[in-house]
Design an enzyme around this catalytic site. Structure first.
Site, PDB file in Angstrom:
ATOM      1  N   LYS A 130      -6.821  11.964 -16.315  1.00 42.22           N
ATOM      2  CA  LYS A 130      -7.494  11.722 -15.039  1.00 42.22           C
ATOM      3  C   LYS A 130      -8.489  12.846 -14.742  1.00 42.22           C
ATOM      4  CE  LYS A 130      -4.612   8.256 -13.779  1.00 42.22           C
ATOM      5  NZ  LYS A 130      -4.989   6.848 -13.674  1.00 42.22           N
TER       6      LYS A 130
ATOM      7  N   HIS B 148      -4.737   0.896  -5.928  1.00 41.64           N
ATOM      8  CA  HIS B 148      -3.696   0.537  -6.889  1.00 41.64           C
ATOM      9  C   HIS B 148      -3.567  -0.977  -6.968  1.00 41.64           C
ATOM     10  CE1 HIS B 148       0.840   0.302  -7.960  1.00 41.64           C
ATOM     11  NE2 HIS B 148       0.091   0.152  -9.030  1.00 41.64           N
TER      12      HIS B 148
ATOM     13  N   ASN C  23       6.394   1.606  -5.569  1.00 39.68           N
ATOM     14  CA  ASN C  23       7.102   2.212  -6.689  1.00 39.68           C
ATOM     15  C   ASN C  23       8.070   3.300  -6.249  1.00 39.68           C
ATOM     16  OD1 ASN C  23       6.002   0.558  -8.634  1.00 39.68           O
ATOM     17  ND2 ASN C  23       4.305   1.928  -9.099  1.00 39.68           N
TER      18      ASN C  23
END
Length: 295
Positions: free
Chosen positions: A19, A62, A112
């Protein structure tokens, strides 16, 4: 071509080093005022934003897989994300036909993070005396029917293994060895390798309980002095579902989600939670919870 874009969405492997390379490169190419978005599902967005010289333009988008089918979009607002960037992301989600839910920054965001607690409860039940096939069979009877170990084999156990390694580095005091690591070290990554929590015949996706997994579990228990006991189906369902709901309450309390209904939207549209139950934090859900979600 990148010098003319208004928005870039990074979707590379979940490695902070990867990233970093991508965002440092984009920062030098993408025009000022353009939005730099990350599709990360768990990594710290504020750390990603700090790889650039314009953290106010960085946001998390996301998408849930498969992105062309799943309607949920977690919009992750960083500590320095500008208001106009957040507003643009929300308008964009509507244009794409997505259901957007704003999340703050934490490990795993909303969906999550809760799922991790559900999975941890399932693993605790294995240590208590259950076997993967017993846990999955009990969860199959619940309204949600998220069978933890079969889903793990489908997704790939190496994904969770990599996540645990990252968490061990970032939160060493909050992590401990897991017997699931022993499976991965044996090359059992799920359906793609023909063996994970279960074994699979060539060309088949039907899970078959494996004595080798039972042996690994029993050895792990013995090494830690754990005496297994009988674990009933009702206990399995309650401990897993309550763990999910309680983590949702904590997420609202921590300010990661603005309201409990946002959590319901995440699970209805991203994780297949049944409409009849209306979401894990809904007052209409059939499960009671000892820790209530905020209204």
């Amino acid at each position: 071509m990148l010098r003319d874009v208004d928005l870039s969405i990074e979707a590379v492997f979940e490695s902070m080093e990867v990233k970093r390379q991508v965002f440092e490169t984009l920062d030098g190419v993408i025009p000022q005022g353009a939005i730099l978005a990350s599709n990360t599902s768990a990594l710290n967005l504020d750390d990603i934003a700090n790889f650039t010289r314009r953290p106010q333009d960085v946001i998390g988008l996301h998408f849930f897989s498969p992105a062309n089918v799943m309607r949920l979009l977690e919009v992750v607002r960083g500590a320095k994300t500008a208001k106009d960037v957040l507003a643009t992301a929300m308008r964009l989600s509507k244009t794409m036909g997505k259901i957007a839910v704003v999340s703050g920054v934490c490990d795993g965001f909303i969906g999550n993070r809760m799922l991790a607690r559900y999975g941890a409860a399932a693993h605790d039940l294995i240590m208590a005396g259950a076997l993967p096939q017993q846990v999955d069979a009990a969860l199959q009877t619940s309204a949600w029917r998220w069978v933890q170990f079969r889903v793990g084999d489908l997704a790939g156990l190496d994904i969770g293994w990599a996540l645990r390694k990252r968490r061990t580095l970032n939160f060493p005091a909050a992590t401990s060895p897991m017997w699931a690591d022993d499976l991965c070290e044996a090359g059992r990554f799920g359906q793609k390798t023909g063996a994970g929590w279960y074994r699979y015949e060539a060309g088949s996706r039907n899970p078959i309980p494996d004595p080798k997994v039972t042996a690994i579990i029993e050895q792990y228990r013995r090494q830690r002095g754990i005496t297994p006991r009988n674990v009933g189906a009702e206990e399995i369902v309650e401990r897993c579902i309550y763990a999910l709901i309680n983590e949702g309450a904590r997420i609202v309390e921590d300010g990661i989600a603005q309201r409990s209904s946002d959590i319901d939207l995440v699970y209805l549209n991203g994780y297949g939670f049944p409409l009849t139950a209306a979401g894990p934090c809904s007052s209409r859900t059939r499960w009671a919870c000892t820790t209530s979600c905020a209204p």
